[in-house]
Design a protein around this motif. Sequence first.
Motif, mmCIF file in Angstrom:
data_model
loop_
_atom_site.group_PDB
_atom_site.id
_atom_site.type_symbol
_atom_site.label_atom_id
_atom_site.label_comp_id
_atom_site.label_asym_id
_atom_site.label_seq_id
_atom_site.Cartn_x
_atom_site.Cartn_y
_atom_site.Cartn_z
ATOM 1 N N ASP A 61 20.760 -17.509 62.130
ATOM 2 C CA ASP A 61 19.868 -17.610 63.286
ATOM 3 C C ASP A 61 18.504 -18.177 62.926
ATOM 4 O O ASP A 61 17.627 -18.279 63.784
ATOM 5 C CB ASP A 61 19.710 -16.247 63.950
ATOM 6 C CG ASP A 61 21.013 -15.733 64.540
ATOM 7 O OD1 ASP A 61 21.832 -16.566 64.968
ATOM 8 O OD2 ASP A 61 21.214 -14.510 64.561
ATOM 9 N N ILE A 63 15.961 -16.985 61.317
ATOM 10 C CA ILE A 63 14.812 -16.109 61.554
ATOM 11 C C ILE A 63 13.827 -16.286 60.406
ATOM 12 O O ILE A 63 14.194 -16.303 59.240
ATOM 13 C CB ILE A 63 15.258 -14.645 61.651
ATOM 14 C CG1 ILE A 63 16.333 -14.483 62.727
ATOM 15 C CG2 ILE A 63 14.067 -13.735 61.927
ATOM 16 C CD1 ILE A 63 15.894 -14.919 64.108
ATOM 17 N N ARG A 218 13.741 -13.696 72.210
ATOM 18 C CA ARG A 218 13.821 -13.319 70.800
ATOM 19 C C ARG A 218 12.661 -13.906 70.010
ATOM 20 O O ARG A 218 12.443 -15.127 70.028
ATOM 21 C CB ARG A 218 15.145 -13.797 70.204
ATOM 22 C CG ARG A 218 15.428 -13.273 68.796
ATOM 23 C CD ARG A 218 16.816 -13.686 68.334
ATOM 24 N NE ARG A 218 17.209 -13.006 67.100
ATOM 25 C CZ ARG A 218 18.391 -13.153 66.503
ATOM 26 N NH1 ARG A 218 19.299 -13.967 67.051
ATOM 27 N NH2 ARG A 218 18.666 -12.498 65.397
ATOM 28 N N THR A 220 11.334 -15.166 66.684
ATOM 29 C CA THR A 220 12.108 -15.725 65.574
ATOM 30 C C THR A 220 11.295 -15.984 64.314
ATOM 31 O O THR A 220 11.865 -16.065 63.224
ATOM 32 C CB THR A 220 12.771 -17.045 66.003
ATOM 33 O OG1 THR A 220 11.760 -17.962 66.448
ATOM 34 C CG2 THR A 220 13.778 -16.808 67.122
ATOM 35 N N THR A 254 10.917 -4.090 65.736
ATOM 36 C CA THR A 254 12.182 -4.784 65.970
ATOM 37 C C THR A 254 13.418 -3.980 65.608
ATOM 38 O O THR A 254 14.540 -4.474 65.765
ATOM 39 C CB THR A 254 12.202 -6.098 65.169
ATOM 40 O OG1 THR A 254 11.841 -5.807 63.811
ATOM 41 C CG2 THR A 254 11.193 -7.088 65.730
ATOM 42 N N ASP A 285 15.512 -8.760 62.217
ATOM 43 C CA ASP A 285 14.589 -9.864 62.525
ATOM 44 C C ASP A 285 13.191 -9.593 61.985
ATOM 45 O O ASP A 285 12.553 -10.480 61.399
ATOM 46 C CB ASP A 285 14.518 -10.089 64.038
ATOM 47 C CG ASP A 285 15.802 -10.653 64.617
ATOM 48 O OD1 ASP A 285 16.761 -10.870 63.840
ATOM 49 O OD2 ASP A 285 15.851 -10.867 65.839
#
Length: 563
Positions: A61, A63, A218, A220, A254, A285
Amino acid sequence: MSKQFSRRSFLMGSGMLGVAAAAGALTGCAPTGSADGDSQNLSATGEAKGGTRYSLYENPDEIGIVHDAANEEDFDAVFVGTGIGGMMGAMICAEQMPDAKVLLLDKGSICGGNTNYAERNAPNESVTWAEALAAASETAAESTYLKRGILYAERAVDYGMNSAWLYLKHGVQLHKPASSAIARPMYEGGNGSAVIKRLQGQLDGAEYANLELRLNTRATALLLDDEYTCTGVQILNEDGTYTNINAKAVVLATGGMSNNFDLLQYYSAQDLSKCEAMGENQHGDGHLMAEQTGHGRCGTVALSSMYIHVPGFSIDSLLSVAASMNGSCCYVNQDGERFIDESSPSDIARSKAVEQQGRVFSIIGTGLLNDYQAGKMAHMKGLVGEDRANEPWDAADDLALAEGNDHVFKADTLEELAELMGVPADTFIATMDTYEADCAAGTGDSVFAKPAEHMMSMGEGPFYGFELSSVIFNTNNGIRINRNAQVVDAAFKPVEGLYAAGIAASGFNTEIYYVGTCQSSSVWCGSKAARHLIENCLGGTVADNWYGDEIYTKDSVVAYDNA
């Protein structure tokens, strides 16, 4: 406008660090250096691995990687995560600074995170600083100083104020059913979902006109000027574009990383093959974003292993609970031997015992299964709740599902069952013979002293072997904080403008999570972060009575939901 500084962009230039440093060209920015092991951040080809210090974690993802942003917005403070820590912190910030622009984010479609499943955070009185230090020092020593006493002390001193804010000023009720086996009251309704709904409902009031809530959003990556200065956060929009949120303070609330075993394996020394996750949106995250800074990696992550479960069954399966969380269970390990008193009162202890074995099977004969279904159990507490021991139930549907479950073994004889499970038959038969003899004698367990009321005969075949796993609801720890809830490096130098709250923050647990820590720690972190950033990042002032008209004491009246 914030610089798009990330660990990836920093590391991509690491090949020139030696030349630049030798020339005196590198100033004002602390490189990771050999102490952090820059080479660990690079793949075999030398390509930087996005946002994480661990080259084996692919970070799908991305992150911690700052992308090109389609637009940018300005806020004073951003709280990432809507569990009790993030929610409470954002509300306090909005209350104390009505002119500040506050943003509260959550990547989920509803507020609350794992607070929705938490049972309790009972109110407490504040104690004096001397009392807090004495108790905290004892707690830290008992944990061989994996728990940080100063954080426990800060929390204890703030108990009365945080309790007053939550239970008196904001009217959160408690649930105290007369038949509850839990000594301390729970959140209203039995879990934290009603608490979150109550607080979220209050955000529509005029007092929170300066607080914006965004779901399905989200966070990130952090926006950094350097590894010790956070100037905002990048968010991923629903249309796939990124927005830079410039802010004077960011609070990472988070949650843990229990839904991301690929990352968790680099934080935890425990065998995750024995575990399964029941959490929600716990992907680490905040941990990955914190690693963009000078924070580094913290040494201990605690698995909140709280129950035992049969993989492949639903969380509310009574057959799974009967085979795993029932005091009359009979567990054997990969060697065909019992290894614990299965009636241990601690669910966490039993979960950890399962994790420490190679494999674990719960053995049930047809006679015992019939007794279970008839409600003849001395103890049955698990994922489906309490007080099920005397209730009849039908296992037919679950047994049908078990036919195709690789974790369920069925045989007409114990010898055949041993072969199917892959355990030594001679040892297994001897174990079961001793167990059956103890059941027949009625005097209790001769091996682990399990009380006689929990010793129930297997009866006749067919026999079942249910392979067990340890259930993780969340993880605790990871991001190192100081007593102001600021994110800090290994030498406790703070990252300006960056805070961490809730179960992502380290200091309250060892490698084992004990019930009751999550919510009280989250409340303290979120509250402390908000109050500190108001006065140190936003230039505001926190009122002496920020918590309401009265501090919580043992004589305070708190409403109870006795439904």
